[in-house]
Design a protein around this motif. Structure first.
Motif, mmCIF file in Angstrom:
data_model
loop_
_atom_site.group_PDB
_atom_site.id
_atom_site.type_symbol
_atom_site.label_atom_id
_atom_site.label_comp_id
_atom_site.label_asym_id
_atom_site.label_seq_id
_atom_site.Cartn_x
_atom_site.Cartn_y
_atom_site.Cartn_z
ATOM 1 N N ARG A 1 3.547 2.667 107.102
ATOM 2 C CA ARG A 1 3.730 3.606 106.177
ATOM 3 C C ARG A 1 4.383 3.756 105.013
ATOM 4 O O ARG A 1 3.912 4.754 104.437
ATOM 5 C CB ARG A 1 4.930 4.636 107.521
ATOM 6 C CG ARG A 1 7.029 4.196 106.912
ATOM 7 C CD ARG A 1 7.350 4.390 108.902
ATOM 8 N NE ARG A 1 8.069 4.189 108.321
ATOM 9 C CZ ARG A 1 8.849 2.865 109.324
ATOM 10 N NH1 ARG A 1 7.891 1.732 109.279
ATOM 11 N NH2 ARG A 1 10.512 2.396 109.112
ATOM 12 N N ARG B 1 1.110 4.408 101.251
ATOM 13 C CA ARG B 1 -0.070 4.980 101.963
ATOM 14 C C ARG B 1 -1.250 5.005 101.278
ATOM 15 O O ARG B 1 -2.292 5.822 102.424
ATOM 16 C CB ARG B 1 0.495 6.160 100.877
ATOM 17 C CG ARG B 1 1.827 7.200 101.082
ATOM 18 C CD ARG B 1 2.395 8.531 99.689
ATOM 19 N NE ARG B 1 3.393 8.396 99.826
ATOM 20 C CZ ARG B 1 4.065 9.961 99.752
ATOM 21 N NH1 ARG B 1 2.419 10.887 98.596
ATOM 22 N NH2 ARG B 1 5.227 10.565 99.292
ATOM 23 N N CYS C 1 -1.541 2.197 104.865
ATOM 24 C CA CYS C 1 -1.365 3.393 105.868
ATOM 25 C C CYS C 1 -2.580 4.398 105.891
ATOM 26 O O CYS C 1 -2.914 3.995 107.215
ATOM 27 C CB CYS C 1 -0.159 3.732 106.042
ATOM 28 S SG CYS C 1 -0.129 4.723 107.356
ATOM 29 N N GLY C 2 -3.158 5.703 105.431
ATOM 30 C CA GLY C 2 -4.358 5.914 105.236
ATOM 31 C C GLY C 2 -5.619 5.506 105.853
ATOM 32 O O GLY C 2 -5.606 6.424 106.442
#
Length: 213
Positions: A132, A135, A138-139
């Motif tokens: 997390r 970005r 995680c995205g």
């Protein structure tokens, strides 16, 4: 799979991303009747689209294995689980095990595979938590998981028992495209996470970072 100087995988080959786009266009073209070759039929077993989908999953399994090696000890187990899940999915795609089981037993394969699905989903959600703070990783991982979840929902909607519903073809094509896109996005997320790991930053289970040992 080629490997970098650090022993990890090289960045996701551009030809796999291009291949995903090409096969997505071929799936749409075949469904639209622009060509009729059975080898390009996304709704058949043992075709070029199925082989390419299996290749994406096999590569994802190797990326997860590389992350298991590169990640701090407390985070390795979840990557090991994902490596096994991706490898099982790749083998199943090649051997069409779930279709054969469903035909022989008469039970929806999604019910038969529920333990594997739940295990993979649980591990995937935990990885979202781990990544997390990054970005991009995680995205990409979350988007890939969402694409795979949507593809399986579409597959469920395609059938009423053993009967194809109205709109089967567009849903089937959408399912196949989402599967390939999902595998590609998951791979991109793993590559970004691997770069962070070999650069000397590794993720604790709580999402914080510590220097690599």
């Amino acid at each position: 799979m080629s490997r970098g100087e650090d022993g990890g995988p090289q960045p996701w080959p551009l030809w796999l991303a291009v291949g995903t786009l090409v096969f997505a266009l071929l799936d749409v073209g075949h469904a639209a009747g622009l060509f009729t070759s059975s080898w390009l039929d996304p709704d058949r077993e043992g075709t070029f689209p199925a082989a390419f989908s299996a290749l994406l999953l096999a590569y994802a399994a190797m990326l997860a294995r590389s992350l298991e090696i590169a990640t701090a000890a407390r985070g390795r187990r979840v990557w090991r689980i994902m490596s096994i899940v991706f490898a099982c999915m790749a083998i199943d795609e090649v051997l069409t095990i779930h279709e054969k089981l469903e035909r022989s037993i008469g039970i929806d394969w999604q019910v038969l595979y529920l333990p594997l699905i739940l295990g993979g989903a649980g591990a995937g959600l935990y990885i979202v938590h781990l990544l997390r703070r990054d970005r991009l990783a995680c995205g990409a991982w979350a988007a890939g998981g969402a694409a795979w979840a949507a593809s399986q929902w579409l597959e469920k909607l395609q059938w009423s028992g053993d009967v194809q519903v109205a709109g089967y073809v567009p849903m089937m094509v959408g399912e196949e495209i989402l599967e390939m896109a999902g595998s590609l996005l998951l791979g991109i997320g793993m590559i970004v996470a691997h770069r962070a790991a070999v650069a000397g930053v590794r993720a604790r289970p709580d999402g914080s970072a510590v220097p690599a040992e």
